[in-house]
Design an enzyme around this catalytic site. Structure first.
Site, PDB file in Angstrom:
ATOM      1  N   PRO A 187       0.537  -1.321   0.002  1.00  0.00           N
ATOM      2  CA  PRO A 187       0.145  -0.104   0.603  1.00  0.00           C
ATOM      3  C   PRO A 187       1.069   0.919  -0.109  1.00  0.00           C
ATOM      4  O   PRO A 187       1.592   0.951   0.799  1.00  0.00           O
ATOM      5  CB  PRO A 187      -0.541  -0.061   1.224  1.00  0.00           C
ATOM      6  CG  PRO A 187      -0.761  -1.607   1.266  1.00  0.00           C
ATOM      7  CD  PRO A 187       0.100  -1.925   1.164  1.00  0.00           C
ATOM      8  N   GLU A 188       0.417   2.169  -0.943  1.00  0.00           N
ATOM      9  CA  GLU A 188       1.263   3.334  -0.672  1.00  0.00           C
ATOM     10  C   GLU A 188       0.830   4.712  -0.233  1.00  0.00           C
ATOM     11  O   GLU A 188      -0.861   4.139   0.609  1.00  0.00           O
ATOM     12  CB  GLU A 188       1.559   3.983  -2.133  1.00  0.00           C
ATOM     13  CG  GLU A 188       2.621   2.395  -3.051  1.00  0.00           C
ATOM     14  CD  GLU A 188       2.979   2.934  -4.072  1.00  0.00           C
ATOM     15  OE1 GLU A 188       3.515   4.254  -4.771  1.00  0.00           O
ATOM     16  OE2 GLU A 188       3.164   2.249  -5.085  1.00  0.00           O
ATOM     17  N   LYS A 233       2.755   6.745   4.830  1.00  0.00           N
ATOM     18  CA  LYS A 233       2.634   5.120   5.309  1.00  0.00           C
ATOM     19  C   LYS A 233       2.163   4.399   6.217  1.00  0.00           C
ATOM     20  O   LYS A 233       1.184   3.813   6.681  1.00  0.00           O
ATOM     21  CB  LYS A 233       3.565   4.077   4.315  1.00  0.00           C
ATOM     22  CG  LYS A 233       3.853   4.490   2.810  1.00  0.00           C
ATOM     23  CD  LYS A 233       4.914   3.315   2.504  1.00  0.00           C
ATOM     24  CE  LYS A 233       5.317   3.931   0.864  1.00  0.00           C
ATOM     25  NZ  LYS A 233       6.136   3.115   0.405  1.00  0.00           N
ATOM     26  N   ARG A 264      13.486  -3.276  -4.648  1.00  0.00           N
ATOM     27  CA  ARG A 264      12.143  -3.335  -4.697  1.00  0.00           C
ATOM     28  C   ARG A 264      11.672  -3.025  -5.943  1.00  0.00           C
ATOM     29  O   ARG A 264      12.889  -2.536  -6.897  1.00  0.00           O
ATOM     30  CB  ARG A 264      11.603  -3.085  -4.021  1.00  0.00           C
ATOM     31  CG  ARG A 264      11.952  -2.366  -2.047  1.00  0.00           C
ATOM     32  CD  ARG A 264      10.560  -2.931  -1.684  1.00  0.00           C
ATOM     33  NE  ARG A 264       9.185  -2.231  -2.172  1.00  0.00           N
ATOM     34  CZ  ARG A 264       8.580  -1.336  -1.825  1.00  0.00           C
ATOM     35  NH1 ARG A 264       9.815  -0.903  -1.018  1.00  0.00           N
ATOM     36  NH2 ARG A 264       8.078  -0.442  -2.063  1.00  0.00           N
TER      37      ARG A 264
END
Ligand SMILES: [Zn+2]
Length: 259
Positions: free
Chosen positions: A2-3, A51, A248
């Site tokens: 989730p961003e 976040k 990532r």
């Protein structure tokens, strides 16, 4: 993962279910706070920062949570049973609703006046009321030799960007993720764009950067490895950035994004 926009929406859902109501039940399923009980305390508000989620309750306490890779908050009517198999880390319930924190990456209970110990290291929040673009740009500029791809994901520079917004922002600016920060002329324009993309999506469940909400048309490069670039037709490339274990996913177009 989730961003910032997804976390922003999560905070809103938690506010709708919990704000201004007394907790009838709290269940911390993390060893450190297993004996904590907030029953009877009113929830004041939930807010997001990058976040991170901060749920403030009466008595000067804050519950700090982070979704990390695949965590989520599920809000449902109190009394309904959660489907089995999910790793529940925290439950906060009132007479009407229960908020169930599933697979949360972080669960802390701390004093509200100590929130800086969990979010004080973060750069300006892209979706926060106190967004400070100049400060975000200043922090990025301190890392002249770091690749822009890594610098954008470092939450100490600016908070809220994850792999989707990183890939999409860099594509739209025509900047290779491997270019060093020092080699970018218009860092200000790049940061503005990232913020505009997050802002445009903060009320929607799906992430759209192309302006086209039809399924399969939402993004320029993210989720499109090996497929033709929407601008030039070259194959979209896929790689990993950062050093283990923090590496990532990154997607980009070699032709449209220059080193
Ligand atoms: Zn291209």
């Amino acid at each position: 993962m989730p961003e910032g926009d997804a976390v922003y929406r999560t905070a809103r859902r938690l506010r709708e279910a919990l704000d201004g109501r007394a907790l009838t039940r709290s269940d911390f399923r993390v060893p450190r706070h297993a004996t904590a009980d907030l029953t009877g305390r009113t929830v004041l508000e939930t807010t997001s920062y990058g976040k991170h989620l901060l749920t403030r309750v009466e008595g000067g306490l804050t519950i700090h949570t982070h979704l990390r890779m695949d965590g989520r908050w599920v809000v449902m009517p109190e009394g309904r049973r959660m489907p089995g198999g999910d790793l529940v880390r925290l439950v906060l319930a009132n007479a009407e609703w229960q908020a169930v924190g599933v697979r949360l990456g972080m669960v802390d209970l701390l004093r509200t006046d100590r929130e800086d110990t969990v979010i004080g290291h973060l750069g300006p929040d892209l979706l926060g009321p106190g967004w400070d673009q100049a400060e975000a740009v200043r922090r990025l500029r301190e890392h002249q030799d770091t690749t822009i791809g890594e610098a954008l994901l470092d939450q100490r520079n600016l908070a809220g960007i994850g792999t989707i917004y990183r890939a999409e922002t860099l594509f739209l600016r025509g900047v290779s993720p491997w270019r060093p920060v020092g080699g970018i002329d218009d860092l200000d324009g790049l940061v503005s764009l990232a913020r505009r993309l997050l802002e445009a999506n903060k009320h929607h469940a799906s992430t759209v950067t192309t302006g086209d909400r039809r399924r399969g048309y939402e993004t320029w490069v993210y989720g499109r490895a090996g497929r033709p670039c929407r601008r030039c037709g070259s194959r979209i490339r896929r790689g990993e950035m950062g050093s283990r274990p923090q590496e990532r996913l990154i997607l980009w177009c070699d032709h449209c994004q220059r080193d």
